[in-house]
Structure formats: structure tokens, C-alpha cells
Design a protein around this motif. Sequence first.
Motif: not given
Length: 93
Positions: A1-7, A9-23
Motif C-alpha cells: 500500500m505504501h507504493k500504491f499511495i506514493f505512485k 497522485g490523485d489517491i483519495d478515500n474512495e480509491i484507497f477503499d476500492g483498492v483495499w476491498v480488491a486486495v
Amino acid sequence: MHKFIFKTGDIDNEIFDGVWVAVSEFYKFLSKHKLVEKAEFKELEKEMKNLKPELRKKMLRYNEVRHNDDYTEEERERIREELFEGDQAWPIL
């Protein structure tokens, strides 16, 4: 997740939660197909639940820094190192 957050550029809560659920769903799928043991999946779920608030906090902090021209590149790099513990420096990811 560190790398995903870093890479991302427009990450927000919605994207974060979506990736979290996908994993989580991906590992659930692997567990159902016996490619990951159920006990390991349960341990991963527990660890993810514990890490989520910390990672969200890091995401929000980095968003403040990444879009603020008041920070020098050296200051940004110091904050990246502090937040991502060197994970942002992996060029292969």
C-alpha cells in the motif's frame, strides 16, 4: 500500500477503499480455491484491519505534502522516507 499511495497522485478515500476491498477479495478468492490457507487469509484480514487507519493517515498526510509547493523536494523526500519507510524508493515497483 505504501507504493500504491506514493505512485497514485490523485489517491483519495474512495480509491484507497476500492483498492483495499480488491486486495481483500483477491485473497478471499485465493483462499476459496485453496491457494492460500484459510488461517493465513484470516491472519491477513486481521492485519489489514489493524493497518488500515495508519495507512489512511499516511495517505492523507502525503496528499497534503505532494500538492503543496511550499515544500522543497528535499523536504518532500524526508517526509516520504518518514511515511513510507523507504518503500517509495523501490524503482522496480
